[in-house]
Design a protein around this motif. Structure first.
Motif, PDB file in Angstrom:
ATOM      1  N   ASP A  51      -6.412   6.468   3.730  1.00 47.38           N
ATOM      2  CA  ASP A  51      -6.219   6.394   2.398  1.00 47.38           C
ATOM      3  C   ASP A  51      -5.802   4.637   2.588  1.00 47.38           C
ATOM      4  N   LEU A  52      -4.002   4.205   3.831  1.00 44.07           N
ATOM      5  CA  LEU A  52      -3.669   3.314   3.771  1.00 44.07           C
ATOM      6  C   LEU A  52      -5.008   2.071   4.245  1.00 44.07           C
ATOM      7  N   SER A  98      -6.680   1.139   1.806  1.00 40.51           N
ATOM      8  CA  SER A  98      -6.015   0.100   0.191  1.00 40.51           C
ATOM      9  C   SER A  98      -5.799  -1.233   0.159  1.00 40.51           C
ATOM     10  N   ALA A 133       0.614  -1.400   0.404  1.00 46.22           N
ATOM     11  CA  ALA A 133       0.044   0.769  -0.002  1.00 46.22           C
ATOM     12  C   ALA A 133       0.760   1.435  -0.147  1.00 46.22           C
ATOM     13  N   PRO A 134       0.712   1.680  -0.934  1.00 47.91           N
ATOM     14  CA  PRO A 134       1.098   3.092  -1.258  1.00 47.91           C
ATOM     15  C   PRO A 134       1.130   4.183   0.062  1.00 47.91           C
ATOM     16  N   ALA A 135       2.832   4.834   0.382  1.00 44.75           N
ATOM     17  CA  ALA A 135       2.287   6.383   1.228  1.00 44.75           C
ATOM     18  C   ALA A 135       1.055   6.596   1.097  1.00 44.75           C
ATOM     19  N   GLY A 136       0.759   7.493   2.007  1.00 52.87           N
ATOM     20  CA  GLY A 136      -0.703   8.288   2.031  1.00 52.87           C
ATOM     21  C   GLY A 136      -1.245   8.141   3.607  1.00 52.87           C
ATOM     22  N   ASP A 137      -1.810   9.131   3.991  1.00 50.39           N
ATOM     23  CA  ASP A 137      -2.504   9.297   5.012  1.00 50.39           C
ATOM     24  C   ASP A 137      -3.329   7.977   5.883  1.00 50.39           C
ATOM     25  N   ASP A 138      -2.986   7.961   7.192  1.00 55.15           N
ATOM     26  CA  ASP A 138      -3.605   6.256   7.573  1.00 55.15           C
ATOM     27  C   ASP A 138      -4.842   6.125   6.870  1.00 55.15           C
ATOM     28  N   GLY A 192       6.205   5.467   5.060  1.00 56.96           N
ATOM     29  CA  GLY A 192       5.305   5.420   5.180  1.00 56.96           C
ATOM     30  C   GLY A 192       4.150   4.988   4.351  1.00 56.96           C
ATOM     31  N   GLY A 193       4.123   3.774   3.606  1.00 60.66           N
ATOM     32  CA  GLY A 193       3.293   2.492   3.273  1.00 60.66           C
ATOM     33  C   GLY A 193       3.245   1.477   3.578  1.00 60.66           C
TER      34      GLY A 193
END
Length: 142
Positions: A65-66, A69, A58-63, A96-97
């Motif tokens: 969004d993770l 995903s 899961a690419p970096a993003g806010d929590d 961050g992912g």
């Protein structure tokens, strides 16, 4: 959310859809609990045996969004590869992912006991730290 144990999950009543809650000491463990909760909303995995190992990044993003995903990936793999995770391990990838490892079983190897989720709703999505670690609440469109 009142949490009965250090780590866990539950399904809560929701009009027309399915709502899950999960909690754990860490963000990664909370995501893993949410995956288990998603699968348990519509299957009985008691007789299933873990098979192949699968990975997902899961690419970096806010929590939030993770979390979405990872849950979306479970639904996608169910729809396209006819497999569901029986065990889930989630780690931070250092950027961050998230890195997710699943031991999966075929959808034919589990008993359907509820409505199959079609998507993760962003409505009333909650995921973040709380007094006991991390918790989330997610509505699944069925």
């Amino acid at each position: 959310m009142e949490q009965p144990a250090e780590r866990g999950h539950r399904c809560v009543p929701h009009t027309a859809d399915v709502r899950i809650e999960a909690w754990a000491p860490t963000r990664e463990d909370c995501v893993a609990e949410a995956v288990t909760a998603l699968v348990e909303t519509f299957t009985d995995t008691a007789g299933a045996r873990p098979g192949a190992e699968r990975e997902f990044a899961a690419p970096a993003g806010d929590d939030a969004d993770l979390l979405v995903s990872v849950l979306d990936e479970v639904i996608f793999r169910m729809d396209t590869a006819d497999e569901l995770p029986l065990t889930t391990e989630v780690t931070d990838d250092g950027s961050g992912g998230l890195r997710v490892r699943w031991r999966v079983t075929g959808t034919a190897d589990v008993e359907l006991v509820g409505a199959v989720p079609k998507a993760v709703s962003l409505h009333e999505l909650r995921f973040g730290p709380d007094t006991g670690g991390w918790s989330c609440a997610v509505t699944l469109d069925v």
